[in-house]
Design an enzyme around this catalytic site. Structure first.
Site, PDB file in Angstrom:
ATOM      1  N   ASP A  52       0.820  -1.211   0.000  1.00  0.00           N
ATOM      2  CA  ASP A  52       0.000   0.000   0.000  1.00  0.00           C
ATOM      3  C   ASP A  52       0.856   1.265   0.000  1.00  0.00           C
ATOM      4  O   ASP A  52       1.398   1.651   1.041  1.00  0.00           O
ATOM      5  CB  ASP A  52      -0.938  -0.011   1.215  1.00  0.00           C
ATOM      6  CG  ASP A  52      -1.931   1.147   1.183  1.00  0.00           C
ATOM      7  OD1 ASP A  52      -2.034   1.812   0.138  1.00  0.00           O
ATOM      8  OD2 ASP A  52      -2.604   1.375   2.198  1.00  0.00           O
ATOM      9  N   ASP A  62      -0.550   5.186  -7.514  1.00  0.00           N
ATOM     10  CA  ASP A  62      -0.923   4.323  -6.397  1.00  0.00           C
ATOM     11  C   ASP A  62      -0.896   2.846  -6.790  1.00  0.00           C
ATOM     12  O   ASP A  62      -1.635   2.430  -7.667  1.00  0.00           O
ATOM     13  CB  ASP A  62      -2.340   4.713  -5.933  1.00  0.00           C
ATOM     14  CG  ASP A  62      -2.822   3.860  -4.770  1.00  0.00           C
ATOM     15  OD1 ASP A  62      -1.979   3.495  -3.927  1.00  0.00           O
ATOM     16  OD2 ASP A  62      -4.017   3.548  -4.726  1.00  0.00           O
TER      17      ASP A  62
END
Ligand code: NAG
Ligand code: NAG
Length: 439
Positions: free
Chosen positions: A99, A313
């Protein structure tokens, strides 16, 4: 003399115990759907719903809705890549969601107050000879948003944490430190990595993970703790055999040489008040085929209030665009494509009827380019079109979503077979086409 030596050894032990040394490591990550034997149609559906879920979590929450711990009706897991690591001595395997949008590294820990089901045994601190507490006054503890001191069962001071994500998932436990081993080799062991030992964990964790490995820009993230000046990832093709992908931390530039294209470099931007963990980039525009989308640059740039902007991301599958930008992209595709629009119920993607799968498709869809400050992402067809079969018919769908917010999120479907380097030391992001399964 002896006293001085003892002092030096004590200081050494403290620094080893509470701060990891700079390291260069390679980490293996697997796509969450790898090896499940899913069809392309199923992969596309799952990718699409995960991407929407992720965008919904990253986008509006910071401004509005309070987070209700654990209450996530009908939620979809948003794990994209699982990192395989081990913690402790001897090493206990963990598999953590990669993440880049958060910083804490954590795994579920015995004794469990409330743990979600996981395939691997829960991490058991009592089985590790290198497991150690982290003092409350340590930087690791103090860099939590709300650090709190508690007494450990052994009567020492311990650092308690409660860490929540925008989707309502929460992990509660203590910040501890232990040795982390990468890729199964003890040669790659890094001592004294601070991590959350989660005894009480709630939320949607249904992707075979045991926790999360934060790669964001905060002090507690893995890249920060390993004190690397850079990290990079190279994601293999998501469909088909789905080979393991690599994440490299602090490795030499020669790994980055590529014969397949020119390295493109753009600055990394910060947004401290709103999202200090995210990796912002400066997107200037998008070209579809012969059309530069008529969008003002301001549609992609950070506003003064910290809203908007563009991030890259690893936790998002398909790129997500603001609604109005997506509409223009959709129009530009429909105007220039040589295929017929094909509406697929239960899929919100823009799809086209494709010629029979075996025939080559050189320019049946327009090219797609993202223009960043100083860099162009010239996407190969397989990084924005998703080929599948719908009720016996070959289709090809645009793997880009409208996220519904004002932020643009560059997802990992667009980064397949691309070596992406986060040069933290110099505040730059670079990328170059690569054959990721060969890296
Ligand atoms: C889940 O994790 C276990 C343990 O690593 C592994 O054996 C299994 O194949 C994984 N299952 C899926 C569906 O990824
Ligand atoms: C990443 O950092 C390492 C260690 O400082 C350095 O040797 C290497 O050249 C850097 N890699 C790139 C691609 O800049």
């Amino acid at each position: 003399m002896c006293k001085q030596l003892a002092l030096v050894l004590t200081l050494l032990a403290i620094s080893l115990g509470h701060a990891a040394a700079a390291a260069s490591v390679r980490m293996k990550v697997m796509h969450v759907d790898a090896g499940r034997g899913l069809t392309n149609r199923e992969l596309l559906q799952r990718l699409s719903s995960r991407s929407k879920a992720r965008a919904a979590r990253l986008l509006p929450k910071a401004a509005s809705a309070p987070v209700t711990p654990g209450a996530i009706p009908g939620a979809v897991p948003d794990t994209e890549y699982l990192a395989h690591l081990a913690i402790g001595t001897p090493p206990q395997p963990v598999q953590l969601t990669l993440d880049t949008g958060s910083d804490l590294v954590w795994t579920q820990c015995r004794p469990c107050i409330s743990c979600f089901r996981q395939a691997l045994p829960y991490f058991d601190p009592s089985l590790s000879s290198t497991f150690a507490g982290v003092p409350c006054r340590s930087t690791a503890c103090q860099s939590l948003r709300k650090p709190s001191c508690v007494r450990s069962p052994r009567g020492q001071q311990a650092c308690a944490y409660s860490y929540s994500y925008a989707d309502g998932s929460v992990t509660i436990g203590r910040i501890e430190a232990d040795t982390v081993t990468f890729d199964g080799h003890t040669a790659t062991a890094v001592t004294g990595v601070s991590f959350g030992c989660g005894h009480d964990n709630t939320g949607i964790f249904e992707s075979n993970e045991t926790g999360i490995v934060g790669f964001g820009r905060g002090f507690l993230s893995l890249p920060s703790q390993l004190k690397v000046g850079n990290f990079s990832h190279c994601f293999t093709t998501i469909t088909g055999a789905a080979a393991p992908s690599a994440v490299l931390l602090g490795l030499p530039a020669n790994l980055y040489n590529s014969a397949r294209g020119v390295v493109q470099t753009t600055p990394l931007v910060r947004n401290p008040p709103r999202n200090p963990n995210f990796y912002y980039v400066s997107l200037r525009g998008i070209t579809v085929g012969s059309t530069r989308l008529p969008v003002p640059e301001s549609a992609f740039t950070l506003r003064d209030d910290g809203d908007g902007g563009t991030i890259i991301d690893s936790g998002t599958g398909m790129t997500s665009l603001p609604e109005d930008v997506y509409k223009l992209m959709r129009e530009a595709f429909v105007a220039q494509v040589r295929l017929r629009v094909y509406n697929v119920r239960s899929l919100s993607q823009l799809c086209f009827a494709a010629p029979s799968s075996s025939t080559a498709k050189p320019d049946d869809v327009p090219k797609l380019l993202f223009h960043f400050e100083g860099a162009t992402l010239d996407l190969p067809r397989e990084n924005y079109m998703f080929d599948a079969v719908e009720e016996g018919r070959s289709i090809t769908c645009l793997a880009i979503n409208a996220g519904g917010g004002s932020m643009t999120i560059v997802g990992n479907y667009q980064q397949q077979n691309m070596h992406v380097l986060y040069d933290l030391a110099n505040g730059k992001l670079s990328f170059v086409p690569a054959q990721c399964e060969k890296l």
